[in-house]
Design a protein around this motif. Structure first.
Motif, PDB file in Angstrom:
ATOM      1  N   TYR A 191       0.818  -1.217   0.000  1.00  0.00           N
ATOM      2  CA  TYR A 191       0.000   0.000   0.000  1.00  0.00           C
ATOM      3  C   TYR A 191       0.854   1.271   0.000  1.00  0.00           C
ATOM      4  O   TYR A 191       0.619   2.193  -0.773  1.00  0.00           O
ATOM      5  CB  TYR A 191      -0.952   0.008   1.195  1.00  0.00           C
ATOM      6  CG  TYR A 191      -1.948  -1.118   1.212  1.00  0.00           C
ATOM      7  CD1 TYR A 191      -2.564  -1.568   0.049  1.00  0.00           C
ATOM      8  CD2 TYR A 191      -2.301  -1.744   2.408  1.00  0.00           C
ATOM      9  CE1 TYR A 191      -3.490  -2.592   0.076  1.00  0.00           C
ATOM     10  CE2 TYR A 191      -3.231  -2.772   2.442  1.00  0.00           C
ATOM     11  CZ  TYR A 191      -3.825  -3.200   1.272  1.00  0.00           C
ATOM     12  OH  TYR A 191      -4.743  -4.216   1.310  1.00  0.00           O
ATOM     13  N   VAL A 250       2.590   1.730  -3.372  1.00  0.00           N
ATOM     14  CA  VAL A 250       1.699   2.167  -4.439  1.00  0.00           C
ATOM     15  C   VAL A 250       1.398   3.662  -4.302  1.00  0.00           C
ATOM     16  O   VAL A 250       1.362   4.393  -5.303  1.00  0.00           O
ATOM     17  CB  VAL A 250       0.411   1.316  -4.432  1.00  0.00           C
ATOM     18  CG1 VAL A 250      -0.671   1.963  -5.277  1.00  0.00           C
ATOM     19  CG2 VAL A 250       0.716  -0.091  -4.928  1.00  0.00           C
ATOM     20  N   SER A 275     -11.584   3.756  -6.005  1.00  0.00           N
ATOM     21  CA  SER A 275     -12.131   2.580  -5.324  1.00  0.00           C
ATOM     22  C   SER A 275     -12.903   3.011  -4.095  1.00  0.00           C
ATOM     23  O   SER A 275     -12.820   4.164  -3.652  1.00  0.00           O
ATOM     24  CB  SER A 275     -10.990   1.653  -4.908  1.00  0.00           C
ATOM     25  OG  SER A 275     -10.250   2.266  -3.864  1.00  0.00           O
ATOM     26  N   ARG A 309      -4.566   5.857  -2.041  1.00  0.00           N
ATOM     27  CA  ARG A 309      -4.008   5.742  -3.391  1.00  0.00           C
ATOM     28  C   ARG A 309      -4.758   6.612  -4.398  1.00  0.00           C
ATOM     29  O   ARG A 309      -4.152   7.256  -5.248  1.00  0.00           O
ATOM     30  CB  ARG A 309      -4.098   4.274  -3.825  1.00  0.00           C
ATOM     31  CG  ARG A 309      -3.655   4.002  -5.240  1.00  0.00           C
ATOM     32  CD  ARG A 309      -4.037   2.574  -5.661  1.00  0.00           C
ATOM     33  NE  ARG A 309      -5.481   2.427  -5.789  1.00  0.00           N
ATOM     34  CZ  ARG A 309      -6.126   1.276  -5.899  1.00  0.00           C
ATOM     35  NH1 ARG A 309      -5.455   0.140  -5.869  1.00  0.00           N
ATOM     36  NH2 ARG A 309      -7.436   1.239  -6.007  1.00  0.00           N
ATOM     37  N   ALA A 353      -0.165  -6.406  -8.723  1.00  0.00           N
ATOM     38  CA  ALA A 353      -1.136  -5.488  -8.112  1.00  0.00           C
ATOM     39  C   ALA A 353      -0.614  -4.054  -8.045  1.00  0.00           C
ATOM     40  O   ALA A 353      -1.400  -3.112  -7.986  1.00  0.00           O
ATOM     41  CB  ALA A 353      -1.495  -5.984  -6.712  1.00  0.00           C
ATOM     42  N   ALA A 354       0.698  -3.891  -8.090  1.00  0.00           N
ATOM     43  CA  ALA A 354       1.273  -2.553  -7.862  1.00  0.00           C
ATOM     44  C   ALA A 354       1.741  -1.837  -9.116  1.00  0.00           C
ATOM     45  O   ALA A 354       1.681  -0.613  -9.188  1.00  0.00           O
ATOM     46  CB  ALA A 354       2.463  -2.675  -6.898  1.00  0.00           C
ATOM     47  N   TYR A 365       0.479   1.512 -11.126  1.00  0.00           N
ATOM     48  CA  TYR A 365       0.362   2.817 -10.475  1.00  0.00           C
ATOM     49  C   TYR A 365       1.630   3.642 -10.603  1.00  0.00           C
ATOM     50  O   TYR A 365       1.647   4.806 -10.221  1.00  0.00           O
ATOM     51  CB  TYR A 365      -0.027   2.641  -9.005  1.00  0.00           C
ATOM     52  CG  TYR A 365      -1.424   2.088  -8.903  1.00  0.00           C
ATOM     53  CD1 TYR A 365      -2.525   2.926  -9.082  1.00  0.00           C
ATOM     54  CD2 TYR A 365      -1.656   0.738  -8.716  1.00  0.00           C
ATOM     55  CE1 TYR A 365      -3.815   2.436  -9.051  1.00  0.00           C
ATOM     56  CE2 TYR A 365      -2.946   0.236  -8.683  1.00  0.00           C
ATOM     57  CZ  TYR A 365      -4.013   1.089  -8.848  1.00  0.00           C
ATOM     58  OH  TYR A 365      -5.292   0.603  -8.829  1.00  0.00           O
ATOM     59  N   ARG A 390     -10.847 -12.312  -9.964  1.00  0.00           N
ATOM     60  CA  ARG A 390     -11.210 -10.903 -10.129  1.00  0.00           C
ATOM     61  C   ARG A 390     -12.659 -10.730  -9.713  1.00  0.00           C
ATOM     62  O   ARG A 390     -13.529 -11.512 -10.066  1.00  0.00           O
ATOM     63  CB  ARG A 390     -11.015 -10.445 -11.574  1.00  0.00           C
ATOM     64  CG  ARG A 390      -9.546 -10.494 -11.998  1.00  0.00           C
ATOM     65  CD  ARG A 390      -9.294  -9.597 -13.191  1.00  0.00           C
ATOM     66  NE  ARG A 390      -9.425  -8.204 -12.817  1.00  0.00           N
ATOM     67  CZ  ARG A 390      -8.445  -7.478 -12.261  1.00  0.00           C
ATOM     68  NH1 ARG A 390      -7.268  -7.992 -12.035  1.00  0.00           N
ATOM     69  NH2 ARG A 390      -8.666  -6.218 -11.931  1.00  0.00           N
ATOM     70  N   SER A 440      -9.036  -3.326  -3.357  1.00  0.00           N
ATOM     71  CA  SER A 440      -8.498  -2.177  -4.075  1.00  0.00           C
ATOM     72  C   SER A 440      -7.689  -2.596  -5.300  1.00  0.00           C
ATOM     73  O   SER A 440      -7.408  -1.772  -6.160  1.00  0.00           O
ATOM     74  CB  SER A 440      -7.650  -1.326  -3.134  1.00  0.00           C
ATOM     75  OG  SER A 440      -6.620  -2.092  -2.555  1.00  0.00           O
ATOM     76  N   SER A 441      -7.310  -3.866  -5.411  1.00  0.00           N
ATOM     77  CA  SER A 441      -6.609  -4.340  -6.612  1.00  0.00           C
ATOM     78  C   SER A 441      -7.562  -4.959  -7.613  1.00  0.00           C
ATOM     79  O   SER A 441      -7.128  -5.509  -8.622  1.00  0.00           O
ATOM     80  CB  SER A 441      -5.558  -5.387  -6.239  1.00  0.00           C
ATOM     81  OG  SER A 441      -4.687  -4.892  -5.265  1.00  0.00           O
TER      82      SER A 441
END
Lengths: 263, 263, 263
Positions: free
Chosen positions: A17, A20, A124, A130, B55-56, B59, B189, B231-232
């Motif tokens: 987190y 990101v 989100s 983020r 996931a990162a 960004y 997902r 959030s991902s």
């Protein structure tokens, strides 16, 4: 003009987190310095975050933007805000976490963050750090005025960190923070401790005998509770080379009683 | 042009490994931004690292170089590689850790890192993060083309993160990650959950009754399992203000069964 | 000219201490790169910090200023010092923590930090990292000569990290560090191990049978102690895919005996 963003969150360091959030800031403007204050606010503990921000912010350069994410109400009706103060700017949820620091520095302007031009494209429901706070902080650090971010707001939600009871013979305090060494930071400023002003005292902490008040760890005796002026200016409770938290079985936000009588 | 290197490793934060990697990058070019995604990939857990990278990465700013070190096979025959994709560059061992992210961004070029001109002078058998991946990442960030780093390679080793079984009444999923708050990130997902598309359902997770699907933590009831869009973008399993991992006794890479029937 | 400050402290990552130190440096000069080596030196463990600094410093760019805070004697009579060496500068308490690294790089100049112009305005009794070492490091990184910081000092306090006993059949070593994977770093340089030079040996570590000496983790057998050349050049004791520390019940600064006889 400083272009530094300082981060304080409850994300921990065992996750992506915080990384990101840094990526999002860097993607807005790679010339911004991103600095971690800490990501170890206890999860969802607004008062703990408020204290750590209060204890840290004045050591940063004027112009620093503080991006603060301790946000148990994410996705609910709490506002997202940016606050301009005498020397700094604070960005985060309006749940009290910004209040003690912002108030100390002198609040000049509060806006509710509503302008989606400064958010990530997809916002989100669970990670506004983020999607909102990081990009807004970056645009503020780049120089976008707060007035473009949303509508003016009158007040910040407050946070009663420093309320405590003191009588002639005792003080009922709260533990705001426990550091790595087990030192207990109380919610009374050291310089406000009246019973220290005159004479010698017998001091008990949570009914246990304390060795007194010392200026340095080095000067204190072994294996005894003592009182010291912590580096943030608050009264701290310590045991030399040991954890006072373990010694007393104390936790953050638990109460601590200090009693004193003339020796 | 961005000159940022983002680090993802299993070094932890209790050691100097991550710091030394940053020192090596800084020594190649002190103008490079070095950012931590995380150093808390579980030790030697390639699939965990692959998920966190996946996931990162999006960004971060286009042009970012990802230096990824989850490398249980260091010193053995696994290749060291650099991968150019649509927007980024990935550097690390060819053991699957780079694959989900690189594939999503569109693989353009893969090279096996063999040109020792871009390594540290002495290459150890146990720490290629410091001796190979860090300096190679720094030289790529400075603009050295991948073609100078070694020979072209056809394929990356793949990593089957997202395989799961779904039937009309149940889904057998895998836990990819557990965050600081104890939320369980599954490998499906959220937008692919067919049983959410119509009607009301009774849902059980590992045979325990779940409260349903909620959009925010704030909206969920206390003390009950629920499903949320993480959030991902993955389906996550949570308990409000508690750790779902503790609640279910779940661990990363363990399976989780979700059953559902019309209410 | 490099303008990087590398931090090594025992502050941990669960507190704001490291963040505040970065804020102070940034407030002196926002163009300085601040890099974390680690904040996970064991609390107050001077020898542990001395080893981690020794193992890390040479990977940083020449000109790097190391700000090292492992300071159990803060507020007592120990000196605060800055040390110029062949390629670097080291700032911290004079308690031995700087010595192994500074000596290896060749000590050129030592000064006792007494000039308060380079301190924060208010110097606490308990947090010289913030009040003295951080701002002094920043001013040195900006180019202020050491001679302006205070008086020349003849010697640094030393720290006997690498003393060990070796006989024909056994070695009594000390564990300097345990990494995240549970590998035990001993205080003997691998290349000094004489019993490795010739023939085959039966090796026992703390009376337990060891599988021998391996070049990579991948080459070692499962579930057995083995010896490997660690990435810092020291002899390390490992168990493949397990923690050797748990396997042996070993701790930092505990002794470890290695016995060997011809097979």
């Amino acid at each position: 003009m400083a272009r530094t963003i300082a981060l304080l969150t409850d994300f921990g360091v065992d996750d992506i987190y915080a990384g990101v959030v840094k990526g999002v800031i860097n993607a807005v403007d790679s010339a911004i310095n991103v600095m971690d204050i800490s990501h170890s606010v206890r999860p969802h503990a607004v008062a703990h975050g408020a204290f750590l921000l209060y204890a840290a912010f004045e050591y940063f350069a004027p112009g620093t933007v503080f991006c603060v994410v301790v946000d148990p109400g994410v996705g609910s009706t709490r506002d997202a805000v940016a606050v301009k103060t005498g020397n700094y700017c604070f960005v985060g949820p309006d749940n009290g976490v910004l209040w003690p620091a912002a108030r100390k520095d002198g609040i000049k302007q509060i806006v509710t963050l509503t302008n989606k031009d400064f958010f990530l494209e997809a916002v989100s429901a669970t990670f506004h750090g983020r999607d909102i706070f990081a990009p807004v902080s970056a645009h503020i650090a780049r120089g976008v005025p707060l007035s473009e971010m949303g509508m003016t707001k009158e007040n910040l939600l407050s946070c009663a960190l420093f309320d405590h009871e003191v009588s002639e013979k005792s003080a009922c305090l709260k533990i705001l923070h426990i550091d790595r060494f087990g030192n207990l930071v109380t919610n009374m400023r050291f310089d406000d401790i009246r019973f220290l002003q005159e004479g010698a005292y017998r001091i008990r902490i949570n009914s246990r005998s304390a060795a007194g008040i010392f200026t340095t760890y080095a000067a204190a005796p072994e294996n005894a509770l003592f009182i010291i002026k912590g580096s943030s200016g608050f009264m701290e409770i310590s045991v030399k080379n040991r954890s006072a938290a373990d010694f007393l079985g104390a936790a953050v936000e638990s109460g601590v009683s200090v009693t004193y009588e003339h020796a």
